[in-house]
Write a protein that holds these residues in place. Structure first.
Motif, mmCIF file in Angstrom:
data_model
loop_
_atom_site.group_PDB
_atom_site.id
_atom_site.type_symbol
_atom_site.label_atom_id
_atom_site.label_comp_id
_atom_site.label_asym_id
_atom_site.label_seq_id
_atom_site.Cartn_x
_atom_site.Cartn_y
_atom_site.Cartn_z
ATOM 1 N N GLY A 1 0.775 -1.233 0.000
ATOM 2 C CA GLY A 1 0.000 0.000 0.000
ATOM 3 C C GLY A 1 0.800 1.273 0.000
ATOM 4 O O GLY A 1 0.252 2.354 0.226
ATOM 5 N N ARG A 2 2.088 1.179 -0.283
ATOM 6 C CA ARG A 2 2.935 2.367 -0.266
ATOM 7 C C ARG A 2 3.107 2.996 -1.651
ATOM 8 O O ARG A 2 3.745 4.022 -1.793
ATOM 9 N N ARG B 1 -0.813 -0.163 4.737
ATOM 10 C CA ARG B 1 0.391 0.361 5.382
ATOM 11 C C ARG B 1 0.397 0.061 6.875
ATOM 12 O O ARG B 1 1.464 -0.188 7.460
ATOM 13 N N ARG B 2 -0.776 0.083 7.505
ATOM 14 C CA ARG B 2 -0.835 -0.168 8.948
ATOM 15 C C ARG B 2 -0.437 -1.594 9.294
ATOM 16 O O ARG B 2 0.161 -1.836 10.345
ATOM 17 N N ILE B 3 -0.809 -2.546 8.456
ATOM 18 C CA ILE B 3 -0.607 -3.952 8.816
ATOM 19 C C ILE B 3 0.643 -4.551 8.182
ATOM 20 O O ILE B 3 0.859 -5.761 8.290
ATOM 21 N N SER B 4 1.459 -3.732 7.542
ATOM 22 C CA SER B 4 2.629 -4.269 6.845
ATOM 23 C C SER B 4 3.854 -3.399 7.091
ATOM 24 O O SER B 4 3.753 -2.255 7.520
ATOM 25 N N VAL C 1 1.577 -4.907 12.805
ATOM 26 C CA VAL C 1 2.216 -5.421 11.589
ATOM 27 C C VAL C 1 2.003 -6.931 11.489
ATOM 28 O O VAL C 1 2.419 -7.690 12.351
ATOM 29 N N ARG C 2 1.348 -7.339 10.398
ATOM 30 C CA ARG C 2 1.079 -8.758 10.170
ATOM 31 C C ARG C 2 1.816 -9.296 8.943
ATOM 32 O O ARG C 2 1.878 -10.501 8.744
ATOM 33 N N PHE C 3 2.330 -8.391 8.093
ATOM 34 C CA PHE C 3 3.038 -8.780 6.876
ATOM 35 C C PHE C 3 4.347 -8.002 6.789
ATOM 36 O O PHE C 3 4.381 -6.808 7.088
ATOM 37 N N GLY D 1 3.329 -16.336 12.988
ATOM 38 C CA GLY D 1 2.070 -15.814 12.485
ATOM 39 C C GLY D 1 2.185 -14.644 11.537
ATOM 40 O O GLY D 1 1.171 -14.119 11.070
ATOM 41 N N THR D 2 3.405 -14.225 11.217
ATOM 42 C CA THR D 2 3.609 -13.121 10.279
ATOM 43 C C THR D 2 3.652 -13.662 8.851
ATOM 44 O O THR D 2 4.196 -14.737 8.608
ATOM 45 N N GLY D 3 3.093 -12.914 7.912
ATOM 46 C CA GLY D 3 3.255 -13.243 6.505
ATOM 47 C C GLY D 3 4.540 -12.598 6.012
ATOM 48 O O GLY D 3 4.725 -11.395 6.168
#
Length: 250
Positions: A50-51, A72-75, A151-153, A180-182
């Motif tokens: 998303g950047r 952007r929030r989750i990566s 951050v999940r990814f 659990g991170t992608g």
């Protein structure tokens, strides 16, 4: 959670930065994407998180078109050349302090010392980041990226450019996926071959081919998101040390 990159393309001023690419990527998975340097690695990292808004195609989150702000929030993107790679003159302690702050964590000297001690890096705190072995550099920056509980990814961009054994950063990617991170690791075709991927040498059109996923390992099946640590949890996000807060209240 799952990010789906569907036929994305990124156009530059004179030529495409990234030609059509598509893949899916879930939490708990480690993906390896291979291409020659300079042919779309940075653009793909930015589009998938998303950047950067693609010129064509879509990026979806759990099946729905995702907003750039949400992605952007989750990566996080790690060590992207010319974008967020750390200044080589910084010490390891400087990098950790900055990384903790960016992750929304408290970054006072004692917090930096705790983080370094927990990762067995206290003896290296004064070393310049360009003096660190490539695998250590990548592990530090990735660890700081996932210090943000949202951050999940994570995208690790060309860790092989720092030398060392590709197995080291691939093991790091797998360990993050187990948690659990992608994880999407971008590397050269030669590094992918070193990891056992059956890829011919790049010649002709393949010299300019965009990154493509050549390995996928599901280390932890995607399930419900873990609870996010609340802001203000003692020892992580509070702005004042307990003893100092007590003194201030008197």
């Amino acid at each position: 959670m799952r990010i789906t990159v569907d036929g994305v393309r990124a156009d530059g001023r004179r030529e495409p930065m990234l030609t059509s690419v598509g893949f899916s990527w879930a939490t708990g998975e480690a993906l390896l994407a291979a291409a020659e340097p300079g042919h779309g690695h940075t653009a793909l990292a930015l589009v998938a998180t998303g950047r950067f808004v693609p010129s064509a195609g879509t990026v979806r989150l759990d099946g729905a078109e995702a907003t750039s702000a949400r992605l952007r929030r989750i990566s996080a993107v790690v060590d992207v050349p010319g974008l967020n790679d750390p200044d080589d003159a910084l010490t390891l302690a400087d990098v950790v302090a900055e990384g903790l702050a960016l992750a929304g964590r408290r970054s006072w000297p004692r917090d930096v010392a705790r983080w370094l001690d927990a990762h067995g890096l206290t003896p290296d705190r004064g070393r310049r980041v360009d003096q660190l072995p490539g695998a250590v550099r990548t592990a530090v920056l990735a660890g700081l990226a996932v210090a943000d509980p949202e951050v999940r990814f994570v995208v690790l961009t060309l860790p092989d450019r720092h030398g060392g054994d590709p197995a080291d950063w691939w093991d790091l990617a797998r360990s993050l996926a187990v948690g659990g991170t992608g994880v999407l690791v971008q590397c050269t075709r030669s590094s992918a071959r070193d990891l056992g991927v059956d890829l011919p040498a790049a010649v002709g059109d393949t010299l300019h081919a965009p990154p493509r996923v050549v390995r996928r390992e599901v280390l932890r099946p995607s399930g419900p998101d873990p609870e996010v640590e609340p802001e203000g949890d003692p020892g992580t996000r509070q702005d004042t040390e307990p003893a100092e807060a007590e003194e201030a209240a008197r």
